[in-house]
Design a protein around this motif. Structure first.
Motif, PDB file in Angstrom:
ATOM      1  N   PRO A   1       0.801  -1.227   0.000  1.00  0.00           N
ATOM      2  CA  PRO A   1       0.000   0.000   0.000  1.00  0.00           C
ATOM      3  C   PRO A   1       0.831   1.274   0.000  1.00  0.00           C
ATOM      4  O   PRO A   1       0.292   2.359  -0.223  1.00  0.00           O
ATOM      5  CB  PRO A   1      -0.810  -0.126   1.291  1.00  0.00           C
ATOM      6  CG  PRO A   1       0.082  -0.914   2.200  1.00  0.00           C
ATOM      7  CD  PRO A   1       0.763  -1.916   1.308  1.00  0.00           C
TER       8      PRO A   1
ATOM      9  N   VAL B   1      -1.084   6.540  -0.834  1.00  0.00           N
ATOM     10  CA  VAL B   1      -1.589   5.233  -0.412  1.00  0.00           C
ATOM     11  C   VAL B   1      -2.223   4.556  -1.619  1.00  0.00           C
ATOM     12  O   VAL B   1      -3.036   5.163  -2.326  1.00  0.00           O
ATOM     13  CB  VAL B   1      -2.627   5.370   0.722  1.00  0.00           C
ATOM     14  CG1 VAL B   1      -3.267   4.020   1.048  1.00  0.00           C
ATOM     15  CG2 VAL B   1      -1.983   5.972   1.966  1.00  0.00           C
TER      16      VAL B   1
ATOM     17  N   TYR C   1     -12.144   5.542  12.114  1.00  0.00           N
ATOM     18  CA  TYR C   1     -11.156   5.321  11.060  1.00  0.00           C
ATOM     19  C   TYR C   1     -10.777   6.625  10.348  1.00  0.00           C
ATOM     20  O   TYR C   1      -9.894   6.623   9.484  1.00  0.00           O
ATOM     21  CB  TYR C   1     -11.686   4.336  10.021  1.00  0.00           C
ATOM     22  CG  TYR C   1     -11.815   2.919  10.516  1.00  0.00           C
ATOM     23  CD1 TYR C   1     -10.783   2.002  10.354  1.00  0.00           C
ATOM     24  CD2 TYR C   1     -12.978   2.475  11.137  1.00  0.00           C
ATOM     25  CE1 TYR C   1     -10.896   0.688  10.795  1.00  0.00           C
ATOM     26  CE2 TYR C   1     -13.114   1.167  11.589  1.00  0.00           C
ATOM     27  CZ  TYR C   1     -12.070   0.282  11.409  1.00  0.00           C
ATOM     28  OH  TYR C   1     -12.201  -1.013  11.863  1.00  0.00           O
TER      29      TYR C   1
ATOM     30  N   ALA D   1     -11.517   7.352   5.244  1.00  0.00           N
ATOM     31  CA  ALA D   1     -11.123   5.977   4.922  1.00  0.00           C
ATOM     32  C   ALA D   1     -11.722   5.523   3.603  1.00  0.00           C
ATOM     33  O   ALA D   1     -12.772   6.009   3.176  1.00  0.00           O
ATOM     34  CB  ALA D   1     -11.538   5.023   6.039  1.00  0.00           C
TER      35      ALA D   1
ATOM     36  N   THR E   1     -12.728   1.847   1.665  1.00  0.00           N
ATOM     37  CA  THR E   1     -12.905   0.405   1.812  1.00  0.00           C
ATOM     38  C   THR E   1     -13.135  -0.207   0.440  1.00  0.00           C
ATOM     39  O   THR E   1     -14.021   0.234  -0.295  1.00  0.00           O
ATOM     40  CB  THR E   1     -14.084   0.066   2.737  1.00  0.00           C
ATOM     41  OG1 THR E   1     -13.883   0.675   4.019  1.00  0.00           O
ATOM     42  CG2 THR E   1     -14.206  -1.444   2.926  1.00  0.00           C
TER      43      THR E   1
ATOM     44  N   ALA F   1     -10.587  -4.587   2.111  1.00  0.00           N
ATOM     45  CA  ALA F   1      -9.412  -3.866   2.576  1.00  0.00           C
ATOM     46  C   ALA F   1      -9.843  -2.470   3.015  1.00  0.00           C
ATOM     47  O   ALA F   1     -10.459  -1.730   2.241  1.00  0.00           O
ATOM     48  CB  ALA F   1      -8.359  -3.767   1.474  1.00  0.00           C
TER      49      ALA F   1
ATOM     50  N   TYR G   1      -8.556   1.174   4.390  1.00  0.00           N
ATOM     51  CA  TYR G   1      -7.393   2.058   4.456  1.00  0.00           C
ATOM     52  C   TYR G   1      -7.813   3.271   5.285  1.00  0.00           C
ATOM     53  O   TYR G   1      -8.580   4.124   4.811  1.00  0.00           O
ATOM     54  CB  TYR G   1      -6.975   2.498   3.052  1.00  0.00           C
ATOM     55  CG  TYR G   1      -6.732   1.356   2.094  1.00  0.00           C
ATOM     56  CD1 TYR G   1      -5.447   0.898   1.825  1.00  0.00           C
ATOM     57  CD2 TYR G   1      -7.799   0.713   1.439  1.00  0.00           C
ATOM     58  CE1 TYR G   1      -5.223  -0.163   0.937  1.00  0.00           C
ATOM     59  CE2 TYR G   1      -7.589  -0.339   0.552  1.00  0.00           C
ATOM     60  CZ  TYR G   1      -6.302  -0.768   0.313  1.00  0.00           C
ATOM     61  OH  TYR G   1      -6.084  -1.811  -0.566  1.00  0.00           O
TER      62      TYR G   1
ATOM     63  N   LEU H   1      -6.795   8.566   6.505  1.00  0.00           N
ATOM     64  CA  LEU H   1      -6.260   9.312   5.381  1.00  0.00           C
ATOM     65  C   LEU H   1      -6.465  10.823   5.556  1.00  0.00           C
ATOM     66  O   LEU H   1      -7.462  11.264   6.129  1.00  0.00           O
ATOM     67  CB  LEU H   1      -6.926   8.863   4.075  1.00  0.00           C
ATOM     68  CG  LEU H   1      -6.855   7.363   3.751  1.00  0.00           C
ATOM     69  CD1 LEU H   1      -7.606   7.082   2.450  1.00  0.00           C
ATOM     70  CD2 LEU H   1      -5.402   6.900   3.644  1.00  0.00           C
TER      71      LEU H   1
ATOM     72  N   SER I   1      -1.878   9.543   3.176  1.00  0.00           N
ATOM     73  CA  SER I   1      -1.869   9.206   4.608  1.00  0.00           C
ATOM     74  C   SER I   1      -2.109  10.446   5.462  1.00  0.00           C
ATOM     75  O   SER I   1      -1.844  11.570   5.054  1.00  0.00           O
ATOM     76  CB  SER I   1      -0.520   8.583   4.988  1.00  0.00           C
ATOM     77  OG  SER I   1       0.521   9.541   4.786  1.00  0.00           O
TER      78      SER I   1
ATOM     79  N   LEU J   1      -0.836   4.906   8.112  1.00  0.00           N
ATOM     80  CA  LEU J   1      -1.881   4.168   7.423  1.00  0.00           C
ATOM     81  C   LEU J   1      -2.284   2.988   8.287  1.00  0.00           C
ATOM     82  O   LEU J   1      -1.439   2.187   8.688  1.00  0.00           O
ATOM     83  CB  LEU J   1      -1.381   3.653   6.064  1.00  0.00           C
ATOM     84  CG  LEU J   1      -2.319   2.642   5.373  1.00  0.00           C
ATOM     85  CD1 LEU J   1      -3.628   3.308   4.963  1.00  0.00           C
ATOM     86  CD2 LEU J   1      -1.632   1.998   4.169  1.00  0.00           C
ATOM     87  N   HIS J   2      -3.568   2.895   8.578  1.00  0.00           N
ATOM     88  CA  HIS J   2      -4.118   1.709   9.236  1.00  0.00           C
ATOM     89  C   HIS J   2      -4.682   0.832   8.126  1.00  0.00           C
ATOM     90  O   HIS J   2      -5.676   1.177   7.485  1.00  0.00           O
ATOM     91  CB  HIS J   2      -5.224   2.098  10.224  1.00  0.00           C
ATOM     92  CG  HIS J   2      -5.957   0.916  10.804  1.00  0.00           C
ATOM     93  ND1 HIS J   2      -5.519   0.238  11.913  1.00  0.00           N
ATOM     94  CD2 HIS J   2      -7.112   0.291  10.415  1.00  0.00           C
ATOM     95  CE1 HIS J   2      -6.356  -0.745  12.198  1.00  0.00           C
ATOM     96  NE2 HIS J   2      -7.341  -0.741  11.296  1.00  0.00           N
ATOM     97  N   LEU J   3      -4.036  -0.296   7.868  1.00  0.00           N
ATOM     98  CA  LEU J   3      -4.495  -1.238   6.840  1.00  0.00           C
ATOM     99  C   LEU J   3      -5.162  -2.422   7.519  1.00  0.00           C
ATOM    100  O   LEU J   3      -4.544  -3.111   8.329  1.00  0.00           O
ATOM    101  CB  LEU J   3      -3.321  -1.716   5.994  1.00  0.00           C
ATOM    102  CG  LEU J   3      -3.648  -2.812   4.956  1.00  0.00           C
ATOM    103  CD1 LEU J   3      -4.641  -2.309   3.907  1.00  0.00           C
ATOM    104  CD2 LEU J   3      -2.376  -3.327   4.299  1.00  0.00           C
TER     105      LEU J   3
END
Length: 219
Positions: free
Chosen positions: A89, A124, A141, A144, A146, A155, A157, A160, A180, A191-193
């Motif tokens: 990512p 990202v 989040y 984000a 998805t 997934a 993300y 952001l 990010s 980044l929270h993946l």
């Protein structure tokens, strides 16, 4: 969480929040073996206390239902993705500040994603092909995206600073999704993946193992 999902709120700090953030930070600090050392102090601190957010889950369910996948779409998507058509990512050095699965004060009992600390504004990218079922402010989040992938996994993300795709867009591995940041429940830019086997919270799987089996290693 007591606020509408379309707009962020100033989050008050509770004892639960402090404990959750502390668990994330204590579990972090592992430098990705596949990445060089971070360039600035800004990269060292980014992590999150993201947990179950009912409004996000409801919006995700609505978005998923809005773009139902057909068998033909699944076959086309899987063919386009190929067995190894996955990517990382991020395309620059990062630091793993919270690994997947570490125990903590989350509703799931563990960290449901992996936190990759990078400077704010870092590009990202989608790790695999799929359809964007949600691209908006997403509560804990933050901003984000998805993506529902052809194999049925999702997934997420998170955190952001900027979103560059729209809901309903079809993306390929390597499509830029945004930049990010530290929106939502975050201690700094990262980044929270999160990879989910199904749409629901708690169906998460290891992002490292998921990507490694498809030829993309986070470290």
């Amino acid at each position: 969480m007591g606020h509408h999902i379309d707009s962020p709120r100033a989050a008050g700090t509770t004892r639960r929040d402090v404990l959750g953030m502390a668990a994330v930070l204590l579990a972090g600090g592992a430098l990705s073996a596949g990445a060089a050392a971070p360039e600035s102090d800004e990269e060292l601190d980014g992590s999150c206390a993201t947990t179950y957010d009912a409004e996000f889950e409801s919006a995700l369910a609505d978005g998923d239902a809005e773009f139902p996948e057909t068998p033909e779409d699944d076959e086309r998507g899987l063919a386009a993705a190929g067995p190894r058509r996955f990517t990382l990512p991020l395309r620059r050095r990062y630091r793993v500040t919270a690994r997947y699965g570490v125990r903590g004060n989350w509703l799931a009992g563990h960290h449901t994603g992996i936190d990759l600390a990078v400077p704010r504004g870092t590009a990202v990218y989608a790790v695999g092909s799929g359809v964007v079922v949600l691209a908006r402010w997403s509560g804990a989040y933050g901003n984000a995206v998805t993506v529902r992938m052809p194999d049925g996994h999702y997934a997420v993300y998170g955190h952001l600073s900027r979103i560059r795709v729209r809901k309903g867009a079809r993306v390929r591995a390597g499509t830029r999704l945004g930049s990010s940041g530290s929106t939502g429940r975050a201690t700094g830019p990262h980044l929270h993946l999160e990879i989910r086997a199904r749409r629901h919270y708690g169906s998460d799987v290891s992002p490292y193992r998921y990507l490694a089996r498809r030829g993309a290693r986070l470290w």
